[in-house]
Design a protein around this motif. Structure first.
Motif, PDB file in Angstrom:
ATOM      1  N   ASP A   1     -21.928 -68.896 -13.575  1.00  0.00           N
ATOM      2  CA  ASP A   1     -22.360 -67.881 -14.532  1.00  0.00           C
ATOM      3  C   ASP A   1     -23.760 -68.191 -15.063  1.00  0.00           C
ATOM      4  O   ASP A   1     -24.587 -67.287 -15.235  1.00  0.00           O
ATOM      5  N   SER A   2     -24.043 -69.468 -15.296  1.00  0.00           N
ATOM      6  CA  SER A   2     -25.374 -69.852 -15.777  1.00  0.00           C
ATOM      7  C   SER A   2     -26.439 -69.619 -14.709  1.00  0.00           C
ATOM      8  O   SER A   2     -27.561 -69.206 -15.026  1.00  0.00           O
ATOM      9  N   VAL A   3     -26.096 -69.883 -13.455  1.00  0.00           N
ATOM     10  CA  VAL A   3     -27.037 -69.624 -12.358  1.00  0.00           C
ATOM     11  C   VAL A   3     -27.314 -68.127 -12.265  1.00  0.00           C
ATOM     12  O   VAL A   3     -28.472 -67.707 -12.095  1.00  0.00           O
ATOM     13  N   LEU A   4     -26.282 -67.306 -12.370  1.00  0.00           N
ATOM     14  CA  LEU A   4     -26.485 -65.850 -12.336  1.00  0.00           C
ATOM     15  C   LEU A   4     -27.353 -65.382 -13.493  1.00  0.00           C
ATOM     16  O   LEU A   4     -28.217 -64.513 -13.314  1.00  0.00           O
ATOM     17  N   THR A   5     -27.141 -65.941 -14.658  1.00  0.00           N
ATOM     18  CA  THR A   5     -27.947 -65.565 -15.820  1.00  0.00           C
ATOM     19  C   THR A   5     -29.401 -65.953 -15.616  1.00  0.00           C
ATOM     20  O   THR A   5     -30.309 -65.154 -15.874  1.00  0.00           O
ATOM     21  N   LEU A   6     -29.631 -67.159 -15.120  1.00  0.00           N
ATOM     22  CA  LEU A   6     -31.001 -67.628 -14.932  1.00  0.00           C
ATOM     23  C   LEU A   6     -31.717 -66.861 -13.815  1.00  0.00           C
ATOM     24  O   LEU A   6     -32.908 -66.578 -13.937  1.00  0.00           O
ATOM     25  N   THR A   7     -30.997 -66.513 -12.769  1.00  0.00           N
ATOM     26  CA  THR A   7     -31.630 -65.783 -11.662  1.00  0.00           C
ATOM     27  C   THR A   7     -31.768 -64.294 -11.949  1.00  0.00           C
ATOM     28  O   THR A   7     -32.408 -63.583 -11.178  1.00  0.00           O
ATOM     29  N   SER A   8     -31.201 -63.797 -13.049  1.00  0.00           N
ATOM     30  CA  SER A   8     -31.348 -62.384 -13.391  1.00  0.00           C
ATOM     31  C   SER A   8     -32.672 -62.099 -14.086  1.00  0.00           C
ATOM     32  O   SER A   8     -32.971 -60.942 -14.371  1.00  0.00           O
ATOM     33  N   PHE A   9     -33.456 -63.117 -14.332  1.00  0.00           N
ATOM     34  CA  PHE A   9     -34.721 -62.937 -15.049  1.00  0.00           C
ATOM     35  C   PHE A   9     -35.679 -61.977 -14.345  1.00  0.00           C
ATOM     36  O   PHE A   9     -36.264 -61.111 -15.012  1.00  0.00           O
TER      37      PHE A   9
ATOM     38  N   PRO B   1     -38.659 -65.091 -25.668  1.00  0.00           N
ATOM     39  CA  PRO B   1     -39.357 -66.186 -24.974  1.00  0.00           C
ATOM     40  C   PRO B   1     -38.479 -67.418 -24.767  1.00  0.00           C
ATOM     41  O   PRO B   1     -38.808 -68.291 -23.968  1.00  0.00           O
ATOM     42  N   THR B   2     -37.368 -67.477 -25.467  1.00  0.00           N
ATOM     43  CA  THR B   2     -36.467 -68.618 -25.328  1.00  0.00           C
ATOM     44  C   THR B   2     -35.480 -68.442 -24.180  1.00  0.00           C
ATOM     45  O   THR B   2     -34.630 -69.317 -23.967  1.00  0.00           O
ATOM     46  N   PHE B   3     -35.569 -67.333 -23.439  1.00  0.00           N
ATOM     47  CA  PHE B   3     -34.584 -67.054 -22.391  1.00  0.00           C
ATOM     48  C   PHE B   3     -34.543 -68.152 -21.335  1.00  0.00           C
ATOM     49  O   PHE B   3     -33.493 -68.740 -21.077  1.00  0.00           O
ATOM     50  N   LYS B   4     -35.680 -68.427 -20.706  1.00  0.00           N
ATOM     51  CA  LYS B   4     -35.698 -69.413 -19.623  1.00  0.00           C
ATOM     52  C   LYS B   4     -35.342 -70.830 -20.095  1.00  0.00           C
ATOM     53  O   LYS B   4     -34.505 -71.487 -19.467  1.00  0.00           O
ATOM     54  N   PRO B   5     -35.953 -71.336 -21.187  1.00  0.00           N
ATOM     55  CA  PRO B   5     -35.593 -72.698 -21.596  1.00  0.00           C
ATOM     56  C   PRO B   5     -34.112 -72.850 -21.973  1.00  0.00           C
ATOM     57  O   PRO B   5     -33.466 -73.828 -21.594  1.00  0.00           O
ATOM     58  N   MET B   6     -33.575 -71.877 -22.688  1.00  0.00           N
ATOM     59  CA  MET B   6     -32.173 -71.981 -23.106  1.00  0.00           C
ATOM     60  C   MET B   6     -31.223 -71.815 -21.924  1.00  0.00           C
ATOM     61  O   MET B   6     -30.223 -72.523 -21.822  1.00  0.00           O
ATOM     62  N   ALA B   7     -31.518 -70.883 -21.036  1.00  0.00           N
ATOM     63  CA  ALA B   7     -30.664 -70.697 -19.853  1.00  0.00           C
ATOM     64  C   ALA B   7     -30.719 -71.935 -18.957  1.00  0.00           C
ATOM     65  O   ALA B   7     -29.696 -72.352 -18.409  1.00  0.00           O
ATOM     66  N   LEU B   8     -31.893 -72.533 -18.837  1.00  0.00           N
ATOM     67  CA  LEU B   8     -32.021 -73.749 -18.033  1.00  0.00           C
ATOM     68  C   LEU B   8     -31.298 -74.926 -18.697  1.00  0.00           C
ATOM     69  O   LEU B   8     -30.626 -75.707 -18.015  1.00  0.00           O
ATOM     70  N   LEU B   9     -31.405 -75.035 -19.998  1.00  0.00           N
ATOM     71  CA  LEU B   9     -30.697 -76.086 -20.724  1.00  0.00           C
ATOM     72  C   LEU B   9     -29.183 -75.957 -20.547  1.00  0.00           C
ATOM     73  O   LEU B   9     -28.491 -76.937 -20.272  1.00  0.00           O
TER      74      LEU B   9
END
Length: 160
Positions: A95-103, A113-121
């Motif tokens: 689910d986290s991979v899907l969220t991060l790749t939906s960018f 602006p916190t989308f990528k850092p928080m999703a990656l964390l």
């Protein structure tokens, strides 16, 4: 795997797992798309409820190693429940991979602006959790012992 115990002792592994679980329990309520916390969504309470089994296993393994006790059926049942919960951890990684790749699909939308850092964390923490959990199983096998209850019950003498 025998050199892992020199690099990462069992106490450190338990403490790191504890910190990861606490962070993921808090971040589970966080919405990366909106940069808000959602405490009223019932779905957000599934992971914290399942992680209580993990917290219980951390306590049990700490106690068993510290007191040099043998494994018991209750510990085995908790560990078997944790095997099933590992499926949820794998799903959360997915689910986290899907969220991060939906960018890239959200280019026209307003994304915090916190989308990528928080999703990656969250992806890193969810990915580390099964690794540390599997190493906990290894520590249990090496420090506490195998689940051999037939032999344990045969050698148990209640009169001594």
């Amino acid at each position: 795997m025998k050199y892992v115990s020199k690099i990462l002792p069992w106490k450190t592994n338990i403490l790191i797992t504890l910190v990861i679980l606490l962070a993921l329990n808090i971040l589970n309520f966080y919405g990366v798309y909106t940069n808000r916390f959602y405490f009223l969504k019932p779905d957000n309470y599934i992971f914290p409820l399942l992680s209580t089994v993990h917290f219980l296993y951390l306590y049990v393994i700490w106690f068993k190693i510290k007191e040099d006790e043998l494994p018991d059926p209750k510990m085995r049942n908790i560990e078997y429940a944790l095997y099933a919960i590992m499926v949820v951890y794998i799903f959360k990684i997915y689910d986290s991979v899907l969220t991060l790749t939906s960018f890239p699909e959200l280019v026209g939308h307003v994304i915090p602006p916190t989308f990528k850092p928080m999703a990656l964390l969250m992806l890193v923490l969810y990915s580390l959790l099964p690794i540390f959990t599997i190493s906990l199983f290894w520590y249990r096998r090496n420090y506490v012992g195998h689940y051999n209850f037939e032999d344990y019950n045969n050698n148990l003498n209640i009169w001594q």
